[in-house]
Design a protein around this motif. Structure first.
Motif, PDB file in Angstrom:
ATOM      1  N   HIS A   1      -1.408  -3.116   9.144  1.00 57.49           N
ATOM      2  CA  HIS A   1      -0.469  -4.059   9.762  1.00 57.49           C
ATOM      3  C   HIS A   1      -1.213  -5.075  10.628  1.00 57.49           C
ATOM      4  O   HIS A   1      -0.859  -6.251  10.661  1.00 57.49           O
ATOM      5  CB  HIS A   1       0.555  -3.300  10.600  1.00 57.49           C
ATOM      6  CG  HIS A   1       1.556  -4.196  11.260  1.00 57.49           C
ATOM      7  ND1 HIS A   1       2.594  -4.790  10.567  1.00 57.49           N
ATOM      8  CD2 HIS A   1       1.659  -4.638  12.543  1.00 57.49           C
ATOM      9  CE1 HIS A   1       3.293  -5.536  11.395  1.00 57.49           C
ATOM     10  NE2 HIS A   1       2.757  -5.457  12.598  1.00 57.49           N
ATOM     11  N   GLU A   2      -2.271  -4.601  11.295  1.00 62.15           N
ATOM     12  CA  GLU A   2      -3.028  -5.472  12.197  1.00 62.15           C
ATOM     13  C   GLU A   2      -3.974  -6.407  11.445  1.00 62.15           C
ATOM     14  O   GLU A   2      -4.051  -7.601  11.752  1.00 62.15           O
ATOM     15  CB  GLU A   2      -3.834  -4.609  13.180  1.00 62.15           C
ATOM     16  CG  GLU A   2      -4.629  -5.420  14.192  1.00 62.15           C
ATOM     17  CD  GLU A   2      -5.425  -4.533  15.149  1.00 62.15           C
ATOM     18  OE1 GLU A   2      -6.210  -5.089  15.923  1.00 62.15           O
ATOM     19  OE2 GLU A   2      -5.250  -3.299  15.113  1.00 62.15           O
ATOM     20  N   HIS A   3      -4.683  -5.870  10.427  1.00 60.16           N
ATOM     21  CA  HIS A   3      -5.760  -6.638   9.795  1.00 60.16           C
ATOM     22  C   HIS A   3      -5.393  -7.273   8.453  1.00 60.16           C
ATOM     23  O   HIS A   3      -6.030  -8.232   8.027  1.00 60.16           O
ATOM     24  CB  HIS A   3      -6.985  -5.738   9.606  1.00 60.16           C
ATOM     25  CG  HIS A   3      -7.563  -5.251  10.896  1.00 60.16           C
ATOM     26  ND1 HIS A   3      -8.280  -6.057  11.762  1.00 60.16           N
ATOM     27  CD2 HIS A   3      -7.511  -4.026  11.496  1.00 60.16           C
ATOM     28  CE1 HIS A   3      -8.652  -5.368  12.814  1.00 60.16           C
ATOM     29  NE2 HIS A   3      -8.203  -4.126  12.675  1.00 60.16           N
ATOM     30  N   VAL A   4      -4.394  -6.708   7.759  1.00 57.69           N
ATOM     31  CA  VAL A   4      -3.946  -7.284   6.479  1.00 57.69           C
ATOM     32  C   VAL A   4      -2.413  -7.375   6.527  1.00 57.69           C
ATOM     33  O   VAL A   4      -1.709  -6.649   5.820  1.00 57.69           O
ATOM     34  CB  VAL A   4      -4.402  -6.426   5.269  1.00 57.69           C
ATOM     35  CG1 VAL A   4      -4.190  -7.190   3.960  1.00 57.69           C
ATOM     36  CG2 VAL A   4      -5.860  -6.012   5.391  1.00 57.69           C
ATOM     37  N   PRO A   5      -1.888  -8.267   7.379  1.00 52.17           N
ATOM     38  CA  PRO A   5      -0.435  -8.295   7.606  1.00 52.17           C
ATOM     39  C   PRO A   5       0.398  -8.642   6.370  1.00 52.17           C
ATOM     40  O   PRO A   5       1.596  -8.360   6.342  1.00 52.17           O
ATOM     41  CB  PRO A   5      -0.273  -9.365   8.700  1.00 52.17           C
ATOM     42  CG  PRO A   5      -1.535 -10.159   8.670  1.00 52.17           C
ATOM     43  CD  PRO A   5      -2.609  -9.247   8.206  1.00 52.17           C
ATOM     44  N   THR A   6      -0.234  -9.222   5.361  1.00 50.25           N
ATOM     45  CA  THR A   6       0.516  -9.543   4.134  1.00 50.25           C
ATOM     46  C   THR A   6       0.771  -8.306   3.277  1.00 50.25           C
ATOM     47  O   THR A   6       1.583  -8.336   2.353  1.00 50.25           O
ATOM     48  CB  THR A   6      -0.258 -10.564   3.282  1.00 50.25           C
ATOM     49  OG1 THR A   6      -1.580 -10.049   3.032  1.00 50.25           O
ATOM     50  CG2 THR A   6      -0.359 -11.898   4.001  1.00 50.25           C
ATOM     51  N   CYS A   7       0.076  -7.218   3.582  1.00 52.14           N
ATOM     52  CA  CYS A   7       0.250  -5.969   2.821  1.00 52.14           C
ATOM     53  C   CYS A   7       1.225  -5.071   3.575  1.00 52.14           C
ATOM     54  O   CYS A   7       0.976  -4.678   4.711  1.00 52.14           O
ATOM     55  CB  CYS A   7      -1.099  -5.266   2.652  1.00 52.14           C
ATOM     56  SG  CYS A   7      -0.973  -3.666   1.821  1.00 52.14           S
ATOM     57  N   ARG A   8       2.337  -4.740   2.931  1.00 51.30           N
ATOM     58  CA  ARG A   8       3.324  -3.858   3.542  1.00 51.30           C
ATOM     59  C   ARG A   8       3.053  -2.414   3.084  1.00 51.30           C
ATOM     60  O   ARG A   8       2.504  -2.207   2.002  1.00 51.30           O
ATOM     61  CB  ARG A   8       4.737  -4.292   3.166  1.00 51.30           C
ATOM     62  CG  ARG A   8       4.972  -5.764   3.480  1.00 51.30           C
ATOM     63  CD  ARG A   8       6.431  -6.142   3.370  1.00 51.30           C
ATOM     64  NE  ARG A   8       7.149  -5.791   4.589  1.00 51.30           N
ATOM     65  CZ  ARG A   8       8.358  -5.259   4.607  1.00 51.30           C
ATOM     66  NH1 ARG A   8       8.993  -4.984   3.476  1.00 51.30           N
ATOM     67  NH2 ARG A   8       8.959  -4.982   5.748  1.00 51.30           N
ATOM     68  N   THR A   9       3.409  -1.452   3.909  1.00 53.80           N
ATOM     69  CA  THR A   9       3.045  -0.063   3.633  1.00 53.80           C
ATOM     70  C   THR A   9       4.269   0.801   3.351  1.00 53.80           C
ATOM     71  O   THR A   9       5.258   0.753   4.074  1.00 53.80           O
ATOM     72  CB  THR A   9       2.267   0.539   4.818  1.00 53.80           C
ATOM     73  OG1 THR A   9       1.153  -0.303   5.110  1.00 53.80           O
ATOM     74  CG2 THR A   9       1.756   1.928   4.480  1.00 53.80           C
TER      75      THR A   9
ATOM     76  N   ALA B   1       0.867  -1.180   0.000  1.00 50.41           N
ATOM     77  CA  ALA B   1       0.000   0.000   0.000  1.00 50.41           C
ATOM     78  C   ALA B   1       0.904   1.230   0.000  1.00 50.41           C
ATOM     79  O   ALA B   1       1.746   1.382   0.883  1.00 50.41           O
ATOM     80  CB  ALA B   1      -0.908   0.011   1.221  1.00 50.41           C
ATOM     81  N   VAL B   2       0.749   2.073  -1.010  1.00 50.01           N
ATOM     82  CA  VAL B   2       1.480   3.342  -1.072  1.00 50.01           C
ATOM     83  C   VAL B   2       0.519   4.396  -0.523  1.00 50.01           C
ATOM     84  O   VAL B   2      -0.507   4.695  -1.147  1.00 50.01           O
ATOM     85  CB  VAL B   2       1.911   3.675  -2.515  1.00 50.01           C
ATOM     86  CG1 VAL B   2       2.635   5.014  -2.555  1.00 50.01           C
ATOM     87  CG2 VAL B   2       2.806   2.570  -3.068  1.00 50.01           C
ATOM     88  N   VAL B   3       0.833   4.929   0.648  1.00 48.25           N
ATOM     89  CA  VAL B   3      -0.132   5.734   1.396  1.00 48.25           C
ATOM     90  C   VAL B   3       0.404   7.138   1.659  1.00 48.25           C
ATOM     91  O   VAL B   3       1.474   7.303   2.260  1.00 48.25           O
ATOM     92  CB  VAL B   3      -0.459   5.042   2.745  1.00 48.25           C
ATOM     93  CG1 VAL B   3      -1.413   5.891   3.580  1.00 48.25           C
ATOM     94  CG2 VAL B   3      -1.049   3.658   2.500  1.00 48.25           C
ATOM     95  N   ASP B   4      -0.364   8.135   1.214  1.00 52.98           N
ATOM     96  CA  ASP B   4      -0.044   9.525   1.557  1.00 52.98           C
ATOM     97  C   ASP B   4      -0.309   9.700   3.052  1.00 52.98           C
ATOM     98  O   ASP B   4      -1.299   9.186   3.576  1.00 52.98           O
ATOM     99  CB  ASP B   4      -0.932  10.465   0.733  1.00 52.98           C
ATOM    100  CG  ASP B   4      -0.601  11.938   0.958  1.00 52.98           C
ATOM    101  OD1 ASP B   4       0.367  12.234   1.684  1.00 52.98           O
ATOM    102  OD2 ASP B   4      -1.308  12.795   0.406  1.00 52.98           O
TER     103      ASP B   4
END
Length: 202
Positions: A70-78, A51-54
């Motif tokens: 991080h808590e709910h979709v741990p496979t997605c790094r930010t 996830a590319v997050v402003d």
């Protein structure tokens, strides 16, 4: 193919990033969000890798959304994207478990490379900002002093701050005096400026 969720509230900027990332052979934007409240549902639906997050979004802010991911979709790094290159902001991003932190004025190829590194499990931080964060002091203010300064930054006087925090006016003045002293500031306005630039009032 690296699957991307892109969260950016400015339509033109988001559109430009989608086009730029679309030129990369191994990156695909699978979801877009224009406010922080859309990030977690979009990630749960599309299962992006990164996830590319402003950092500054309407609704919940980018750092709160990062912690939720991080808590709910741990496979997605930010990967945090920001125009605020402040040491305090970087520390907060790392505390929210962001995997990367890159400035908006970085060259486009640097963003694509940062996405690849984050997807591969690495941590990416702008080197100059990392050095600044390393060198910068920890926040010397107490939680209450931060609250008082944060409200003062909106233009509230001591009486208004006292009303909001259910304190006496004298107590509020003491907190303001302590904050000015700890930050070696000239006055309340200067203390607010110093604390904001360090990222301590966010």
């Amino acid at each position: 193919m690296i699957r991307i969720l892109l969260a950016e509230d400015m339509h033109m900027v988001r559109g430009a990033l989608v086009v730029l990332l679309g030129l990369e052979p191994d990156i695909e934007v699978v979801a877009e969000a224009e406010n922080g409240n859309q990030i977690l549902p979009a990630a749960q639906l599309h299962k992006p890798d990164v996830a590319v997050v402003d950092i500054d979004l309407p609704g919940i802010d980018g750092l709160t959304a990062t912690a939720l991911l991080h808590e709910h979709v741990p496979t997605c790094r930010t990967l945090i994207l920001t125009s605020l290159g402040r040491p305090g902001t970087l520390r907060r991003a790392l505390a929210a478990r962001a995997a990367g932190f890159i400035l908006k004025d970085a060259p486009p190829d640097q963003l694509a490379e940062a996405i690849r590194k984050v997807a591969a499990g690495d941590r990416v931080i702008d080197p100059q900002l990392a050095l600044a964060a390393w060198d910068s002091a920890e926040n010397p203010l107490t939680r209450r002093e931060v609250e008082v300064l944060r409200i003062a930054a909106r233009g509230a006087d001591a009486a208004e701050i006292a009303g909001v925090l259910f304190l006496s006016v004298g107590t509020v003045r003491n907190y303001l005096t302590n904050a000015v002293s700890k930050l070696n500031a000239r006055n309340r306005v200067d203390a607010i400026r110093i604390a904001e630039e360090a990222g301590w009032l966010q």
